[in-house]
Motif scaffolding. Structure first.
Motif, short mmCIF file in Angstrom:
data_model
loop_
_atom_site.label_atom_id
_atom_site.label_comp_id
_atom_site.label_asym_id
_atom_site.label_seq_id
_atom_site.Cartn_x
_atom_site.Cartn_y
_atom_site.Cartn_z
N LEU A 1 -39.73 -13.55 1.76
CA LEU A 1 -39.27 -12.94 0.51
C LEU A 1 -38.18 -13.80 -0.11
O LEU A 1 -37.32 -14.32 0.59
N LYS B 1 -44.26 -3.62 -5.85
CA LYS B 1 -45.44 -3.30 -5.04
C LYS B 1 -45.21 -2.10 -4.13
O LYS B 1 -46.14 -1.57 -3.54
N ASN B 2 -43.93 -1.74 -3.95
CA ASN B 2 -43.60 -0.66 -3.01
C ASN B 2 -43.13 0.58 -3.75
O ASN B 2 -42.89 0.55 -4.95
N GLY C 1 -36.55 -5.12 -0.40
CA GLY C 1 -36.12 -6.05 -1.44
C GLY C 1 -35.08 -5.47 -2.39
O GLY C 1 -34.86 -5.99 -3.47
N VAL D 1 -43.36 -11.35 4.68
CA VAL D 1 -44.46 -10.41 4.49
C VAL D 1 -45.76 -11.21 4.47
O VAL D 1 -45.91 -12.12 3.65
N GLU E 1 -40.68 -8.56 -7.99
CA GLU E 1 -42.14 -8.49 -7.84
C GLU E 1 -42.52 -7.77 -6.55
O GLU E 1 -43.50 -7.03 -6.50
N TRP E 2 -41.73 -7.99 -5.49
CA TRP E 2 -41.97 -7.31 -4.21
C TRP E 2 -41.63 -5.83 -4.32
O TRP E 2 -42.37 -4.97 -3.84
N ARG E 3 -40.53 -5.54 -5.01
CA ARG E 3 -40.13 -4.13 -5.17
C ARG E 3 -41.20 -3.35 -5.92
O ARG E 3 -41.47 -2.19 -5.62
#
Lengths: 244, 244
Positions: free
Chosen positions: A67, A80-81, A51, A62, A76-78
């Motif tokens: 995404l 989480k990683n 992302g 995902v 928000e996705w970034r």
């Protein structure tokens, strides 16, 4: 957690960095390695999945959810990683400890005390207990990359995305960092890495994607792909890089 | 060779300084002529200090505003800020003061030479500062932005925690120079009869015909205003220092 890409494409002005790549990374894959020649699209593919960039065409899905393209929604996705870059990319004006604390406190809403405790815990785990108060410029390359790794895992990411994490390191420091990554893998951390370390990719990953000129040439189980590459280009590449 | 060059430069500079100092000191001054005007110098110096202090804060605010305009993702603020900076930097301050006080201020019913003077000085210095600030922000490597994005920072957080702390260190020396210029440029407010330090010296000269005696105090008066800025800048540079 599964990740799928459908016709994933990323164009820059005159370059097709990723060209129509579709893959399906099942829940059973714990470590995915992206291999291939330099400039083949490994880093771009990693950034699209993580992302950090939005595709020109196609999509990343995902767990069945596509995404978003909008950058703030993608944040928000970034969050989480965890990311690790080739050139460490630590914040040079902060100490090793502050580099780890900052995202915990400001992005993940940990209290200062919790963030500090967690930072000390991960940095100590990576053998950096004596260097908490040092700025990146006062640390060796290997130590900087270990701080960056601590920062990337401190918030317990779903996926750890490693972009050629040892390319800028000398052999001894490279081994230090690879040992830590292997330790993380053994502890169950899900990892996607782009790498030129074929030995490590073969040993640590359970799924491999070979990218060249922005296209997926081969994909499959690590042992199988390294033992019996199907295409001539992958075979030639592996022969060359495994020779020495 | 380096040592020899160092000694040579020191001797030449030292000799030149002593020579000029001797010429200045050995002149036959008539200090009695300006003694009755001591109060004028003191009030002029305080006026210059007050104008400079307010304009300094104003120029930082205007500079920051113009910088954010120039770095804006939207075209209109970018064009407006750029045009303002080019116009202000490309035209004489003297003319700007005259237009500000005799044309613009009456049109909006504002009759304060002190206020107009401060505003014009703030705009003039702010335009220069905005270019210094922009240079500082743009000098932060793209890897830092990428890293901030990867840990989940918003743009505002990236500026606050990553870009501005690093940019401050880089813009300090040039900003200190601009602040010193601002103090000296305030002397041009004589064209709208603001009784600042230089204006007082001009009046003393007109009354006494003791030119050197009237203008020499300006050297000391301005130096005690500009030198602390230089010292403060150096101390802040140390405070914000980090190894690359």
């Amino acid at each position: 957690m599964s990740i799928e890409t459908a016709s994933l494409t990323k164009h820059y002005v005159e370059t097709k960095a990723i060209d129509n790549v579709s893959v399906s990374i099942g829940d059973d894959v714990q470590v995915l390695a992206l291999i291939g020649p330099s400039g083949g699209g490994k880093s771009t593919f990693l950034r699209l999945i993580g992302g950090l960039e939005s595709p020109t065409f196609g999509e990343v899905t995902v767990n069945g959810i596509t995404l978003p393209v909008d950058d703030s929604a993608l944040r928000e996705w970034r969050k989480k990683n965890g990311f690790l870059f080739q050139s460490f990319n630590l914040f040079p004006h902060l100490t090793a400890e502050e580099n780890v604390i900052l995202p915990l406190a400001e992005v993940h809403q940990s209290s200062q005390e919790d963030a500090k405790n967690r930072a000390q815990e991960v940095l100590s785990r990576f053998g950096l207990a004596k260097h908490l108060g040092k700025q990146p410029g006062q640390l060796s390359g290997g130590q900087q990359q270990r701080v960056a790794l601590a920062r990337a895992i401190a918030h317990k990411p779903q996926w750890l995305l490693l972009d050629e994490p040892t390319s800028a390191l000398d052999p001894e420091m490279k081994a230090e960092v690879l040992d830590l990554i292997e330790e993380l893998q053994k502890s169950g951390q899900k990892i996607i890495l782009s790498t030129h370390e074929m030995g490590f990719a073969r040993r640590a990953s359970d799924h491999v994607i070979f990218l060249s000129d922005g296209q997926k040439l081969e994909e499959g189980n690590a042992e199988e792909l390294f033992e019996n590459p199907k295409t001539a280009e992958v075979k030639l590449f592996l022969e060359k890089v495994m020779k020495w | 060779m380096k040592t020899f060059l160092g000694i040579f430069v020191s001797v030449v500079l030292g000799a030149t300084f002593c020579f000029v100092f001797w010429i200045v000191v050995s002149h036959d001054y008539q200090w009695d002529a300006i003694a009755p005007y001591k109060g004028n110098f003191i009030s002029g110096w305080w006026t210059t200090l007050l104008i400079s202090a307010i304009a300094l804060v104003g120029s930082i605010l205007i500079g920051a505003l113009l910088t954010s305009g120039q770095l804006s993702p939207w075209k209109v603020p970018r064009i407006l800020s750029r045009s303002f900076v080019e116009l202000i930097r490309g035209t004489p301050l003297l003319t700007q003061i005259l237009i500000g006080y005799y044309l613009v201020a009456p049109a909006i019913g504002w009759d304060s030479r002190f206020g107009v003077g401060i505003l014009v000085l703030s705009c003039f210095s702010g335009a220069y500062l905005s270019e210094i600030f922009r240079g500082g922000v743009e000098s932060i490597p793209s890897s830092q932005w990428l890293s901030a994005k990867a840990i989940g920072f918003t743009d505002a957080q990236t500026y606050r925690f990553v870009v501005i702390p690093q940019a401050i260190r880089r813009v300090l020396p040039a900003s200190a120079g601009q602040f010193a210029n601002l103090i000296k440029d305030s002397s041009l407010l004589f064209v709208i009869s603001v009784h600042e330090f230089t204006m007082q010296a001009r009046e003393v000269n007109a009354n006494t015909y003791a030119t050197f005696e009237a203008y020499l105090p300006l050297i000391f008066g301005y130096f005690i205003l500009t030198f602390p800025i230089s010292l403060l800048s150096r101390s802040l540079e140390k405070r914000f220092a980090y190894e690359h």
